[in-house]
Design a protein around this motif. Structure first.
Motif, mmCIF file in Angstrom:
data_model
loop_
_atom_site.group_PDB
_atom_site.id
_atom_site.type_symbol
_atom_site.label_atom_id
_atom_site.label_comp_id
_atom_site.label_asym_id
_atom_site.label_seq_id
_atom_site.Cartn_x
_atom_site.Cartn_y
_atom_site.Cartn_z
ATOM 1 N N GLY A 199 0.790 -1.212 0.000
ATOM 2 C CA GLY A 199 0.000 0.000 0.000
ATOM 3 C C GLY A 199 0.826 1.267 0.000
ATOM 4 O O GLY A 199 0.281 2.372 -0.098
ATOM 5 N N TYR A 200 2.122 1.119 0.111
ATOM 6 C CA TYR A 200 3.015 2.276 0.133
ATOM 7 C C TYR A 200 3.880 2.322 -1.123
ATOM 8 O O TYR A 200 3.939 1.381 -1.894
ATOM 9 N N THR A 201 4.554 3.434 -1.268
ATOM 10 C CA THR A 201 5.618 3.582 -2.255
ATOM 11 C C THR A 201 6.933 3.682 -1.511
ATOM 12 O O THR A 201 7.037 4.414 -0.522
ATOM 13 N N VAL A 202 7.913 2.937 -1.980
ATOM 14 C CA VAL A 202 9.258 3.007 -1.406
ATOM 15 C C VAL A 202 10.127 3.808 -2.369
ATOM 16 O O VAL A 202 10.163 3.532 -3.567
ATOM 17 N N GLY A 203 10.798 4.787 -1.826
ATOM 18 C CA GLY A 203 11.661 5.622 -2.647
ATOM 19 C C GLY A 203 13.098 5.565 -2.185
ATOM 20 O O GLY A 203 13.388 5.298 -1.022
ATOM 21 N N TRP A 204 13.987 5.788 -3.124
ATOM 22 C CA TRP A 204 15.411 5.955 -2.827
ATOM 23 C C TRP A 204 15.787 7.388 -3.184
ATOM 24 O O TRP A 204 15.461 7.876 -4.269
ATOM 25 N N PHE A 205 16.488 8.022 -2.279
ATOM 26 C CA PHE A 205 17.002 9.364 -2.479
ATOM 27 C C PHE A 205 18.496 9.354 -2.184
ATOM 28 O O PHE A 205 18.995 8.435 -1.530
ATOM 29 N N GLY A 212 6.232 6.305 1.696
ATOM 30 C CA GLY A 212 5.128 7.248 1.719
ATOM 31 C C GLY A 212 4.021 6.802 0.799
ATOM 32 O O GLY A 212 4.030 5.670 0.307
ATOM 33 N N ARG A 213 3.054 7.686 0.593
ATOM 34 C CA ARG A 213 1.946 7.392 -0.306
ATOM 35 C C ARG A 213 1.775 8.540 -1.295
ATOM 36 O O ARG A 213 0.717 9.181 -1.330
ATOM 37 N N PRO A 214 2.781 8.786 -2.127
ATOM 38 C CA PRO A 214 2.660 9.881 -3.086
ATOM 39 C C PRO A 214 1.754 9.507 -4.245
ATOM 40 O O PRO A 214 1.578 8.334 -4.554
ATOM 41 N N THR A 227 3.842 13.311 -7.587
ATOM 42 C CA THR A 227 4.656 13.725 -6.439
ATOM 43 C C THR A 227 5.614 12.640 -5.974
ATOM 44 O O THR A 227 6.228 12.768 -4.920
ATOM 45 N N VAL A 228 5.756 11.595 -6.755
ATOM 46 C CA VAL A 228 6.585 10.476 -6.311
ATOM 47 C C VAL A 228 8.043 10.894 -6.148
ATOM 48 O O VAL A 228 8.779 10.275 -5.388
ATOM 49 N N GLY A 231 8.816 15.503 0.260
ATOM 50 C CA GLY A 231 7.720 15.744 1.183
ATOM 51 C C GLY A 231 6.611 14.724 1.107
ATOM 52 O O GLY A 231 5.734 14.691 1.981
ATOM 53 N N SER A 232 6.649 13.871 0.078
ATOM 54 C CA SER A 232 5.631 12.833 -0.061
ATOM 55 C C SER A 232 5.934 11.611 0.790
ATOM 56 O O SER A 232 5.126 10.699 0.859
ATOM 57 N N TYR A 233 7.090 11.579 1.402
ATOM 58 C CA TYR A 233 7.528 10.415 2.164
ATOM 59 C C TYR A 233 7.606 10.779 3.648
ATOM 60 O O TYR A 233 8.116 11.844 4.003
ATOM 61 N N TYR A 234 7.122 9.877 4.499
ATOM 62 C CA TYR A 234 7.104 10.229 5.919
ATOM 63 C C TYR A 234 7.901 9.317 6.816
ATOM 64 O O TYR A 234 8.046 9.590 8.002
ATOM 65 N N TYR A 235 8.432 8.239 6.291
ATOM 66 C CA TYR A 235 9.368 7.412 7.050
ATOM 67 C C TYR A 235 10.673 7.366 6.270
ATOM 68 O O TYR A 235 10.671 7.103 5.069
ATOM 69 N N TRP A 236 11.783 7.576 6.987
ATOM 70 C CA TRP A 236 13.091 7.625 6.350
ATOM 71 C C TRP A 236 14.068 6.719 7.079
ATOM 72 O O TRP A 236 14.051 6.641 8.312
#
Length: 124
Positions: free
Chosen positions: A30-36, A98-100, A104-105, A109-114
């Motif tokens: 249900g989430y999106t996982v991002g790499w920054f 997060g759930r962008p 906004t992916v 700011g679309s992500y809330y756990y880092w």
């Protein structure tokens, strides 16, 4: 919720690394996982993202064709396979959840756990 990023290290230009992002206290469904990533003296930038349920992937233009984001449902772990590494890929790499929406992916700011970050150094 804790995100654990791992797999960073020192590699020569042209080499490969695979980063992992594992979660405790959270399933990625249900989430999106991002790499920054954030290089010294630079702002943090989007690298790649994956929608856990649908599998849609997004990659920054600077890494397309070299980096691939993937997921393992059973292990609740996301990966960033990095090939053909360049010195300019040197940075601290962070995973985030997060759930962008699609537009906004790429926004932090679309992500809330880092996660805490894992260092990647590419030597020339």
């Amino acid at each position: 919720v804790q995100l654990q990023a791992s797999g960073g290290g020192l590699v020569q230009a042209g080499g490969s690394l695979r980063l992992s992002c594992a979660a405790s206290g959270l399933t990625f469904s249900g989430y999106t996982v991002g790499w920054f990533r954030q290089a010294p003296g630079k702002e943090r930038e989007f690298v790649a993202g994956i929608r856990w349920s649908g599998g849609n992937t997004y990659h920054a233009d600077s890494v397309k064709g070299r980096f691939t984001i993937a997921r393992d449902y059973a292990k609740n772990t996301a990966y960033l396979q990095m090939n053909s590494l360049k010195p300019e890929d040197t940075a601290d790499y962070y995973c985030a959840v997060g759930r962008p929406i699609a537009s906004t992916v790429r926004a932090q700011g679309s992500y809330y756990y880092w996660g805490q970050g894992t260092q990647v150094t590419v030597s020339s």
